[in-house]
Design a protein around this motif. Sequence first.
Motif, PDB file in Angstrom:
ATOM      1  N   GLU A 182      67.149  -9.049  45.662  1.00 53.48           N
ATOM      2  CA  GLU A 182      67.392  -8.747  47.071  1.00 53.48           C
ATOM      3  C   GLU A 182      66.861  -9.875  47.958  1.00 53.48           C
ATOM      4  OE1 GLU A 182      66.608  -5.185  50.347  1.00 53.48           O
ATOM      5  OE2 GLU A 182      65.960  -4.945  48.260  1.00 53.48           O
ATOM      6  N   ALA A 183      65.715 -10.439  47.568  1.00 54.59           N
ATOM      7  CA  ALA A 183      65.159 -11.550  48.336  1.00 54.59           C
ATOM      8  C   ALA A 183      66.075 -12.760  48.289  1.00 54.59           C
ATOM      9  CB  ALA A 183      63.771 -11.909  47.807  1.00 54.59           C
ATOM     10  N   ILE A 184      66.629 -13.039  47.111  1.00 54.77           N
ATOM     11  CA  ILE A 184      67.563 -14.164  46.974  1.00 54.77           C
ATOM     12  C   ILE A 184      68.801 -13.915  47.828  1.00 54.77           C
ATOM     13  CG2 ILE A 184      69.121 -15.359  45.384  1.00 54.77           C
ATOM     14  CD1 ILE A 184      67.032 -14.974  43.213  1.00 54.77           C
ATOM     15  N   ALA A 185      69.331 -12.693  47.775  1.00 50.96           N
ATOM     16  CA  ALA A 185      70.538 -12.369  48.541  1.00 50.96           C
ATOM     17  C   ALA A 185      70.308 -12.565  50.035  1.00 50.96           C
ATOM     18  CB  ALA A 185      70.976 -10.932  48.247  1.00 50.96           C
ATOM     19  N   HIS A 186      69.202 -12.067  50.534  1.00 55.86           N
ATOM     20  CA  HIS A 186      68.947 -12.153  51.972  1.00 55.86           C
ATOM     21  C   HIS A 186      68.581 -13.570  52.395  1.00 55.86           C
ATOM     22  CE1 HIS A 186      69.361  -7.976  53.324  1.00 55.86           C
ATOM     23  NE2 HIS A 186      68.992  -7.661  52.095  1.00 55.86           N
ATOM     24  N   GLU A 187      67.868 -14.299  51.544  1.00 53.44           N
ATOM     25  CA  GLU A 187      67.545 -15.687  51.870  1.00 53.44           C
ATOM     26  C   GLU A 187      68.810 -16.537  51.884  1.00 53.44           C
ATOM     27  OE1 GLU A 187      64.944 -18.860  52.895  1.00 53.44           O
ATOM     28  OE2 GLU A 187      64.754 -16.667  52.922  1.00 53.44           O
ATOM     29  N   THR A 188      69.698 -16.276  50.928  1.00 49.18           N
ATOM     30  CA  THR A 188      70.987 -16.987  50.901  1.00 49.18           C
ATOM     31  C   THR A 188      71.771 -16.709  52.171  1.00 49.18           C
ATOM     32  OG1 THR A 188      71.119 -16.926  48.477  1.00 49.18           O
ATOM     33  CG2 THR A 188      73.188 -17.212  49.684  1.00 49.18           C
ATOM     34  N   ALA A 189      71.857 -15.438  52.545  1.00 50.29           N
ATOM     35  CA  ALA A 189      72.612 -15.067  53.750  1.00 50.29           C
ATOM     36  C   ALA A 189      72.013 -15.704  54.987  1.00 50.29           C
ATOM     37  CB  ALA A 189      72.638 -13.543  53.879  1.00 50.29           C
ATOM     38  N   GLU A 190      70.698 -15.658  55.098  1.00 46.80           N
ATOM     39  CA  GLU A 190      70.029 -16.201  56.281  1.00 46.80           C
ATOM     40  C   GLU A 190      70.247 -17.710  56.390  1.00 46.80           C
ATOM     41  OE1 GLU A 190      68.265 -15.937  59.773  1.00 46.80           O
ATOM     42  OE2 GLU A 190      68.463 -14.182  58.454  1.00 46.80           O
ATOM     43  N   ARG A 191      70.055 -18.420  55.303  1.00 46.38           N
ATOM     44  CA  ARG A 191      70.203 -19.880  55.340  1.00 46.38           C
ATOM     45  C   ARG A 191      71.658 -20.283  55.567  1.00 46.38           C
ATOM     46  NH1 ARG A 191      66.262 -23.031  51.098  1.00 46.38           N
ATOM     47  NH2 ARG A 191      64.394 -21.727  51.317  1.00 46.38           N
ATOM     48  N   ALA A 192      72.571 -19.580  54.918  1.00 48.01           N
ATOM     49  CA  ALA A 192      73.991 -19.912  55.071  1.00 48.01           C
ATOM     50  C   ALA A 192      74.446 -19.684  56.507  1.00 48.01           C
ATOM     51  CB  ALA A 192      74.831 -19.080  54.104  1.00 48.01           C
ATOM     52  N   ALA A 193      74.015 -18.577  57.100  1.00 49.29           N
ATOM     53  CA  ALA A 193      74.403 -18.286  58.483  1.00 49.29           C
ATOM     54  C   ALA A 193      73.837 -19.335  59.442  1.00 49.29           C
ATOM     55  CB  ALA A 193      73.919 -16.890  58.876  1.00 49.29           C
ATOM     56  N   ARG A 194      72.578 -19.717  59.236  1.00 45.87           N
ATOM     57  CA  ARG A 194      71.996 -20.741  60.099  1.00 45.87           C
ATOM     58  C   ARG A 194      72.757 -22.061  59.970  1.00 45.87           C
ATOM     59  NH1 ARG A 194      66.692 -19.029  58.416  1.00 45.87           N
ATOM     60  NH2 ARG A 194      66.555 -20.890  57.114  1.00 45.87           N
ATOM     61  N   ALA A 195      73.095 -22.433  58.745  1.00 41.93           N
ATOM     62  CA  ALA A 195      73.822 -23.687  58.536  1.00 41.93           C
ATOM     63  C   ALA A 195      75.192 -23.641  59.207  1.00 41.93           C
ATOM     64  CB  ALA A 195      73.977 -23.951  57.031  1.00 41.93           C
ATOM     65  N   TRP A 196      75.879 -22.510  59.089  1.00 36.18           N
ATOM     66  CA  TRP A 196      77.210 -22.376  59.682  1.00 36.18           C
ATOM     67  C   TRP A 196      77.148 -22.479  61.207  1.00 36.18           C
ATOM     68  CZ3 TRP A 196      82.109 -22.840  58.724  1.00 36.18           C
ATOM     69  CH2 TRP A 196      83.060 -22.237  59.565  1.00 36.18           C
ATOM     70  N   HIS A 197      76.250 -21.749  61.816  1.00 35.29           N
ATOM     71  CA  HIS A 197      76.154 -21.760  63.274  1.00 35.29           C
ATOM     72  C   HIS A 197      75.633 -23.111  63.781  1.00 35.29           C
ATOM     73  CE1 HIS A 197      77.369 -17.656  63.622  1.00 35.29           C
ATOM     74  NE2 HIS A 197      76.333 -17.188  62.951  1.00 35.29           N
ATOM     75  N   ARG A 198      74.774 -23.747  63.019  1.00 32.86           N
ATOM     76  CA  ARG A 198      74.261 -25.051  63.425  1.00 32.86           C
ATOM     77  C   ARG A 198      75.374 -26.099  63.461  1.00 32.86           C
ATOM     78  NH1 ARG A 198      70.345 -25.189  60.079  1.00 32.86           N
ATOM     79  NH2 ARG A 198      71.424 -26.309  58.432  1.00 32.86           N
ATOM     80  N   GLU A 199      76.336 -25.975  62.556  1.00 33.60           N
ATOM     81  CA  GLU A 199      77.441 -26.935  62.504  1.00 33.60           C
ATOM     82  C   GLU A 199      78.485 -26.679  63.589  1.00 33.60           C
ATOM     83  OE1 GLU A 199      77.914 -29.609  60.491  1.00 33.60           O
ATOM     84  OE2 GLU A 199      75.892 -29.290  59.687  1.00 33.60           O
ATOM     85  N   ARG A 200      78.426 -25.518  64.246  1.00 38.25           N
ATOM     86  CA  ARG A 200      79.384 -25.155  65.294  1.00 38.25           C
ATOM     87  C   ARG A 200      80.816 -25.369  64.798  1.00 38.25           C
ATOM     88  NH1 ARG A 200      76.519 -24.613  70.023  1.00 38.25           N
ATOM     89  NH2 ARG A 200      74.451 -25.600  70.051  1.00 38.25           N
ATOM     90  N   ALA A 201      81.093 -24.792  63.636  1.00 41.78           N
ATOM     91  CA  ALA A 201      82.365 -25.073  62.955  1.00 41.78           C
ATOM     92  C   ALA A 201      83.494 -24.123  63.325  1.00 41.78           C
ATOM     93  CB  ALA A 201      82.161 -25.041  61.438  1.00 41.78           C
ATOM     94  N   GLY A 202      83.252 -23.134  64.171  1.00 43.12           N
ATOM     95  CA  GLY A 202      84.328 -22.235  64.562  1.00 43.12           C
ATOM     96  C   GLY A 202      83.969 -20.785  64.350  1.00 43.12           C
ATOM     97  N   GLU A 203      84.965 -19.923  64.588  1.00 46.40           N
ATOM     98  CA  GLU A 203      84.738 -18.481  64.547  1.00 46.40           C
ATOM     99  C   GLU A 203      85.341 -17.802  63.321  1.00 46.40           C
ATOM    100  OE1 GLU A 203      82.818 -17.009  66.721  1.00 46.40           O
ATOM    101  OE2 GLU A 203      82.520 -18.934  67.730  1.00 46.40           O
ATOM    102  N   ASP A 204      85.916 -18.571  62.409  1.00 45.32           N
ATOM    103  CA  ASP A 204      86.535 -17.976  61.227  1.00 45.32           C
ATOM    104  C   ASP A 204      85.455 -17.608  60.215  1.00 45.32           C
ATOM    105  OD1 ASP A 204      88.078 -17.138  59.144  1.00 45.32           O
ATOM    106  OD2 ASP A 204      89.258 -18.972  58.944  1.00 45.32           O
TER     107      ASP A 204
END
Length: 327
Positions: free
Chosen positions: A32-54
């Motif tokens: 569960e820790a791996i799943a949530h850490e993956t989600a948190e880091r991936a979301a931060r990376a996506w929003h940081r890149e400002r790559a769109g809304e898809d």
Amino acid sequence: MAQIDLRTVMTTLSGPRHDGTGNNAPSAAEPEAIAHETAERAARAWHRERAGEDLAVPVGVIATLAQFSRPADGPDTAEQLRALDPVDLWRALERVWALRWVERPELATWAAPLHRWLTSPPSPAAGDAVAAVAHAALDAGLLDLTGAEDAQVRRSADVLGPTLARVRSAGAREALAEVHSPPDVADLLLRLVLLDESPSPGASLGEPTAGTGGLVRALASHLASTGHDVHRFNWSMNEIDPVAAASCASNALTWDLGPDVLIFCGDTLTNSDGPEQARRARADIFAHHAELEEQARSEALTRRAASLLSPPDDATSPVNEAGTRGD
């Protein structure tokens, strides 16, 4: 550009991992820790890149990486993927679903919202964003969970649910009434429903509001831990949100639910026969798949016959290492 042969990387793509059972799941906290850490880091990376809304893109990156295995011996899959430049990484991710379509055409088709975007060449910005999400997930230890050889380890947590929740805004989640069941809640609900009785092999097990499949994951894990082969059950998942429904299809591969899985994307209030519609759609997919396989075999035989009947234009012309005729 990194000089890494994509074929080497793709050998780590987890093929059909048919174990069905498993009793080596780690403690509940670690997956569960791996799943949530993956989600948190991936979301931060996506929003940081400002790559769109898809949202299908960042969730699709995680879903695709989850198809790779991480063998205990041999090259480190995560390191091989990190070493690819953005264009080669994009190509590697695209090839995953081409291979999955050969093995499980129905699940690859139902997962299409998560990987359809890979069929277009990436812009520099899109390539960088996808690479950023992939590196974030790999750094969080995603393949320690989803790349495990034991299916029971892979069933110990859902990564796509938390990822989808984090990349989607709170307002959008509220509008969709989207709530993903945490593993401990899913396990508690399961125990309350089963009341110490497990379904018999051959039973149809469905979830009409599946989200990304959290309750199905808990049930499959429970059945496997009690000695049942999850491949002997018929699974169905229905979800109104296309990205979540596609995540169910991807998770069915990661969790190795077996050969009989139905995914339906629609509103259960207006489509009460969702599983039957999915069954008919699966039959059409299989028929199309068989047709294309037969066409490919026929074309291969035709090319082979032509090569045997037609000698080279110039038998003495040199051939370079790539197999093309020299100038």
